[in-house]
Motif scaffolding. Structure first.
Motif, mmCIF file in Angstrom:
data_model
loop_
_atom_site.group_PDB
_atom_site.id
_atom_site.type_symbol
_atom_site.label_atom_id
_atom_site.label_comp_id
_atom_site.label_asym_id
_atom_site.label_seq_id
_atom_site.Cartn_x
_atom_site.Cartn_y
_atom_site.Cartn_z
ATOM 1 N N SER A 1 3.883 5.437 -5.753
ATOM 2 C CA SER A 1 3.955 5.347 -7.208
ATOM 3 C C SER A 1 2.893 6.184 -7.920
ATOM 4 O O SER A 1 2.856 6.219 -9.149
ATOM 5 N N ASN A 2 2.044 6.869 -7.147
ATOM 6 C CA ASN A 2 1.020 7.724 -7.750
ATOM 7 C C ASN A 2 1.669 9.038 -8.178
ATOM 8 O O ASN A 2 1.966 9.895 -7.339
ATOM 9 N N LEU A 3 1.898 9.186 -9.454
ATOM 10 C CA LEU A 3 2.618 10.356 -9.950
ATOM 11 C C LEU A 3 1.698 11.537 -10.245
ATOM 12 O O LEU A 3 2.004 12.392 -11.075
ATOM 13 N N GLU B 1 0.838 -1.205 0.000
ATOM 14 C CA GLU B 1 0.000 0.000 0.000
ATOM 15 C C GLU B 1 0.870 1.251 0.000
ATOM 16 O O GLU B 1 0.560 2.244 -0.675
ATOM 17 N N GLU B 2 1.966 1.202 0.766
ATOM 18 C CA GLU B 2 2.888 2.335 0.787
ATOM 19 C C GLU B 2 3.520 2.541 -0.586
ATOM 20 O O GLU B 2 3.643 3.672 -1.065
ATOM 21 N N MET B 3 3.915 1.427 -1.225
ATOM 22 C CA MET B 3 4.518 1.527 -2.555
ATOM 23 C C MET B 3 3.506 2.048 -3.580
ATOM 24 O O MET B 3 3.857 2.831 -4.469
ATOM 25 N N THR C 1 12.868 16.193 -22.806
ATOM 26 C CA THR C 1 13.820 15.599 -23.776
ATOM 27 C C THR C 1 15.276 15.953 -23.505
ATOM 28 O O THR C 1 16.166 15.456 -24.205
ATOM 29 N N ILE C 2 15.560 16.765 -22.519
ATOM 30 C CA ILE C 2 16.932 17.227 -22.267
ATOM 31 C C ILE C 2 17.539 16.452 -21.102
ATOM 32 O O ILE C 2 16.919 16.347 -20.035
ATOM 33 N N PRO C 3 18.765 15.907 -21.249
ATOM 34 C CA PRO C 3 19.433 15.203 -20.144
ATOM 35 C C PRO C 3 19.673 16.134 -18.965
ATOM 36 O O PRO C 3 19.946 17.325 -19.140
ATOM 37 N N CYS C 4 19.575 15.544 -17.769
ATOM 38 C CA CYS C 4 19.798 16.330 -16.557
ATOM 39 C C CYS C 4 20.547 15.469 -15.536
ATOM 40 O O CYS C 4 19.940 14.817 -14.680
ATOM 41 N N PRO C 5 21.876 15.420 -15.604
ATOM 42 C CA PRO C 5 22.648 14.621 -14.645
ATOM 43 C C PRO C 5 22.630 15.271 -13.259
ATOM 44 O O PRO C 5 22.725 16.488 -13.139
ATOM 45 N N LEU C 6 22.502 14.411 -12.230
ATOM 46 C CA LEU C 6 22.398 14.920 -10.857
ATOM 47 C C LEU C 6 23.417 14.245 -9.953
ATOM 48 O O LEU C 6 23.672 13.045 -10.076
ATOM 49 N N HIS C 7 23.971 15.027 -9.059
ATOM 50 C CA HIS C 7 24.860 14.500 -8.023
ATOM 51 C C HIS C 7 24.072 14.494 -6.711
ATOM 52 O O HIS C 7 23.741 15.546 -6.172
ATOM 53 N N VAL C 8 23.743 13.295 -6.223
ATOM 54 C CA VAL C 8 22.880 13.164 -5.044
ATOM 55 C C VAL C 8 23.715 12.802 -3.822
ATOM 56 O O VAL C 8 24.422 11.789 -3.829
ATOM 57 N N PHE C 9 23.627 13.626 -2.797
ATOM 58 C CA PHE C 9 24.379 13.348 -1.570
ATOM 59 C C PHE C 9 23.563 13.567 -0.308
ATOM 60 O O PHE C 9 23.874 13.033 0.746
ATOM 61 N N GLU C 10 22.484 14.335 -0.398
ATOM 62 C CA GLU C 10 21.660 14.553 0.792
ATOM 63 C C GLU C 10 20.848 13.296 1.106
ATOM 64 O O GLU C 10 20.274 12.675 0.201
ATOM 65 N N PRO C 11 20.760 12.911 2.391
ATOM 66 C CA PRO C 11 20.015 11.693 2.768
ATOM 67 C C PRO C 11 18.575 11.680 2.275
ATOM 68 O O PRO C 11 18.076 10.651 1.832
ATOM 69 N N ARG C 12 17.907 12.845 2.309
ATOM 70 C CA ARG C 12 16.500 12.866 1.898
ATOM 71 C C ARG C 12 16.350 12.547 0.409
ATOM 72 O O ARG C 12 15.402 11.885 0.000
ATOM 73 N N TYR C 13 17.309 13.008 -0.384
ATOM 74 C CA TYR C 13 17.217 12.731 -1.816
ATOM 75 C C TYR C 13 17.714 11.331 -2.158
ATOM 76 O O TYR C 13 17.294 10.741 -3.158
ATOM 77 N N ARG C 14 18.600 10.775 -1.339
ATOM 78 C CA ARG C 14 18.970 9.364 -1.508
ATOM 79 C C ARG C 14 17.715 8.496 -1.364
ATOM 80 O O ARG C 14 17.472 7.581 -2.154
ATOM 81 N N LEU C 15 16.940 8.798 -0.328
ATOM 82 C CA LEU C 15 15.703 8.056 -0.078
ATOM 83 C C LEU C 15 14.728 8.252 -1.229
ATOM 84 O O LEU C 15 14.097 7.298 -1.708
ATOM 85 N N MET C 16 14.601 9.484 -1.684
ATOM 86 C CA MET C 16 13.644 9.792 -2.747
ATOM 87 C C MET C 16 13.992 9.054 -4.044
ATOM 88 O O MET C 16 13.120 8.449 -4.683
ATOM 89 N N ILE C 17 15.281 9.083 -4.421
ATOM 90 C CA ILE C 17 15.710 8.398 -5.643
ATOM 91 C C ILE C 17 15.490 6.897 -5.512
ATOM 92 O O ILE C 17 15.010 6.227 -6.438
ATOM 93 N N ARG C 18 15.831 6.350 -4.340
ATOM 94 C CA ARG C 18 15.677 4.904 -4.133
ATOM 95 C C ARG C 18 14.209 4.499 -4.243
ATOM 96 O O ARG C 18 13.879 3.471 -4.847
ATOM 97 N N ARG C 19 13.337 5.291 -3.667
ATOM 98 C CA ARG C 19 11.914 4.966 -3.734
ATOM 99 C C ARG C 19 11.393 5.041 -5.165
ATOM 100 O O ARG C 19 10.547 4.230 -5.561
ATOM 101 N N SER C 20 11.874 5.985 -5.922
ATOM 102 C CA SER C 20 11.419 6.084 -7.307
ATOM 103 C C SER C 20 11.843 4.851 -8.098
ATOM 104 O O SER C 20 11.143 4.430 -9.027
ATOM 105 N N MET C 21 12.984 4.267 -7.707
ATOM 106 C CA MET C 21 13.434 3.043 -8.370
ATOM 107 C C MET C 21 12.634 1.837 -7.881
ATOM 108 O O MET C 21 12.263 0.960 -8.660
#
Length: 717
Positions: free
Chosen positions: A507-509, A501-503, A524-544
């Motif tokens: 996943s509701n975008l 249920e959490e997932m 359509t434009i690439p956007c490379p990101l350098h992720v180091f903050e814990p909150r964004y680590r969590l966010m990226i992982r959840r999106s995966m």
């Protein structure tokens, strides 16, 4: 006189039909019987042999053997024994005349009584030609190899250690055997699992085993201590440990087996014989148990009993050459210690013994072994009845042994296993996808990852897990997973439901889109990101994890936290660094408008609606096409006029200018070249945001044309 020659198992047997009373034998009928036997019609063959014997004034030995062999082939062992006994009364049986009987008995025992196809007691000829080699290393003995058994030593897990692939073994087994790869999945194991102090025991599993199997677990501890003392030649101290272990687990056959061997090394042969006798009762079909008993009895000078046990071994493993040689050293045979003596037998039974029964026993060990069949058929008090009992189990007895094997599997006491034993110390809920750290602590996978986002140390013991974090070897502890599924299935199903249920919510975008507040991004434009903050680590992982692989990108806003418009990014690849940082390769997908701002677990979220360009038709479309082509040519001219170093930088980061679209309204976000140009033009974020928010391609093209005119005029000449 006429003879019959037949082949069996590669050997040739000759049964003489020469007999003073053989006048009534009909060779033609014998040929019919032989043909019937070859065709598998054993009943007809037996009937013919019986008829032929009935016509004789006195039994013919060769005909009796033919009938006996046919009865054996038919599986009518009891009747076959009667016929063999009759043949024996007419002349001493030779070993080569009896293999068919032995084969039939052992096959019947294996297949019909014990349900063991093909081999006896798990044994077969070895590939190197030696006979009687035990293929399983322990003669088929084993406490039930169940969920809680180590796959290396096959005992109850002692100091359970979970390796990086997720499988669990005894800590001592991993160290003593210098295991380089997991025997279950063949994963290459590191020497110390990334810790300076070597492998650590799994704290949760260790406590669980001590609770569920208190006596056996404590017994295993004494057992291991005894093995160490024995290895160091401290026999008396080792024996004390073994005694304590046996007291706690008296039915452990392998533990008892080791104490027998220790007694033997200490020359306590009488005690060894007692333990071996108990071992044979626990495992009546284990050849090693009978061999240990035979050896102990032999060392104690009890040769009659020793020979009996050697014969048991030979019956269970007919090709065991080593035992045959050992048995030859025992000179006295219990049945012929006093040749022809039937003392101790019932007179009536004694009278039924064939006159030359004792003559059946010759120098050959095979003939000695076979003698027991006849004796036990004739006299229940014969010395060898114990042996016959082992070979010829009744169905009731066999069933009891099979039941004993089934009941030996470890059962988890339902009243002892508590859900509190299986809770994650971070979320205080039942483990979901449990993983064990190299320091031996267990957490939910998601809980551990979130903690390591903030700090590369174990949440409980503070052990540094930088190397573990670098490898990202978060493999589930498979034993823990199986325990949860098997014994806490309902609770695990509920826990899984909550997680799903959490997932689903994540996943509701539309309703709760994760927002990365950083820079401008365009479709359509690439956007490379350098992720180091814990909150964004969590966010990226959840999106995966949710499978969407998407999140929103917005620029910051002093009042609201982030802007009201942004672009959805699609994750194409993630590269992790040892310290937990990552480089995320993304590309713009679609534009959105923020309807409401929110937060979740430290990162921003938003309820959004997606933006699409308004389409035009007729004359407006014609004008739009002209404007589109004009601005494109203007953009191409501007880019071509740039200095080479500037063009190189743009090309390395954004690639070439996209080609002109035949239909400028084909995409909901408009032509790709517009976004490419907007990304490379020297504009402030706010100006870019204004153009991003436009839902009219005409307005966007006009804005881009103005910017191109402006930057062209300001270019230094």
């Amino acid at each position: 006189m006429e003879t019959s020659v037949r082949s069996h198992q590669g050997e040739v047997f000759v049964h003489s039909l020469a007999n003073p009373g053989a006048a009534g034998i009909c060779p033609e009928m014998l040929e019919v019987a032989e043909e019937a036997s070859r065709a598998g019609n054993f009943d007809l063959a037996v009937e013919i042999y019986s008829s032929q014997l009935a016509d004789l004034h006195q039994p013919d030995r060769g005909l009796c053997l033919r009938k006996a062999d046919t009865l054996a082939r038919a599986g009518r062992i009891s009747e076959a024994l009667d016929s063999y006994c009759l043949a024996a009364s007419l002349g001493k049986l030779r070993p080569e005349e009896l293999p068919l009987l032995v084969e039939t008995i052992t096959r019947t025992l294996r297949e019909k009584e014990l349900g063991i196809p093909g081999t006896l007691n798990g044994l077969s000829k070895s590939s190197n030609g030696e006979d009687g080699i035990e293929t399983d290393g322990d003669g088929g003995d084993d406490e039930a190899l169940d969920l809680f058994s180590c796959r290396l030593c096959k005992y109850l897990l002692h100091e359970p250690t979970t390796v990086e692939c997720g499988h669990t073994f005894c800590k001592r087994c991993l160290e003593d055997m210098s295991v380089e790869e997991c025997i279950q999945c063949k994963h290459k194991l590191s020497k110390k699992d990334g810790l300076p102090n070597g492998r650590r025991l799994n704290v949760v599993l260790s406590g669980l085993l001590d609770k569920l199997f208190a006596a056996e677990s404590k017994s295993r501890k004494f057992w291991v201590e005894g093995e160490v003392l024995w290895k160091n030649q401290k026999f008396s101290d080792a024996l004390e440990k073994y005694n304590a272990a046996v007291d706690l687990a008296p039915s452990s056959s392998r533990l008892l087996c080791q104490r027998v061997e220790l007694h033997m090394e200490m020359r306590n042969f009488s005690l060894a014989a007692q333990d071996a006798n108990s071992l044979c009762r626990i495992k009546p079909l284990w050849t090693k148990a009978h061999l240990l008993k035979a050896t102990a009895l032999s060392k104690s000078g009890r040769n009659d009993e020793a020979l009996q046990e050697y014969l048991v071994c030979v019956a269970l493993k007919p090709d065991w050459t080593k035992v045959k040689l050992e048995a030859q050293k025992v000179r006295e045979h219990p049945l012929v210690a006093s040749r022809g003596n039937t003392a101790g037998m019932d007179p009536q039974q004694s009278s039924t013994l064939p006159p030359n029964c004792t003559d059946l026993v010759g120098e050959s060990l095979v003939s000695r072994t076979l003698m027991c069949f006849f004796c036990s058929r004739i006299s229940a008090r014969c010395h060898m009845t114990g042996f016959f009992y082992v070979v010829m189990f009744s169905k009731d007895e066999t069933s009891s042994f099979q039941m004993a094997a089934v009941c030996s599997a470890r059962m988890v006491p339902a009243d002892l296993l508590d859900i509190g034993d299986m809770e994650c110390s971070l979320c205080m809920r039942l483990f979901y996808e449990p993983v064990a750290t190299p320091c031996g602590h267990t957490f939910c996978l998601k809980c551990l990852e979130r903690c390591l986002d903030h700090n590369p140390n174990c949440p409980l013991c503070k052990e540094n897990l930088s190397e573990y974090l670098a490898t990202r070897g978060y493999n589930k502890t498979l034993l823990m997973e199986e325990v949860l599924q098997r014994y806490l299935g309902d609770e695990l199903a509920e826990r899984k439901k909550i997680h799903e249920e959490e997932m689903k919510e994540l996943s509701n975008l539309n309703q709760e889109v994760p927002i990365f507040v950083c820079t401008m991004a365009f479709p359509t434009i690439p956007c490379p990101l350098h992720v180091f903050e814990p909150r964004y680590r969590l966010m990226i992982r959840r999106s995966m994890e949710t499978g969407t692989k998407q999140f929103g990108m917005c620029i910051a806003d002093d009042l609201k936290g982030f802007a009201d418009y942004g672009c959805m990014l699609q994750v194409r690849d993630v590269k992790f660094f040892p310290d937990g940082r990552s480089v995320v390769d993304t590309i713009g997908v679609s534009r959105f408008k923020v309807l409401s701002h929110g937060q979740r677990d430290g990162y921003n979220t938003a309820k959004i609606e997606y933006l699409e360009d308004k389409k035009v038709e007729a004359e407006e479309l014609v004008e739009l096409r002209k404007l589109h082509d004009s601005v494109y040519e203007q953009a191409n001219s501007w880019f071509t006029s740039l200095k080479d170093n500037m063009k190189s930088q743009i090309l390395s980061h954004f690639g070439n200018l996209p080609s002109k679209d035949p239909d400028p309204q084909a995409s909901p976000s408009g032509p790709a070249w517009c976004w490419w140009l907007l990304a490379v033009l020297p504009l402030e974020n706010r100006a870019q945001l204004t153009i991003l928010a436009m839902n009219s391609l005409k307005d966007r093209l006009i804005a881009i044309r103005r910017v191109l005119i402006f930057v062209t005029r300001k270019r230094p000449r």
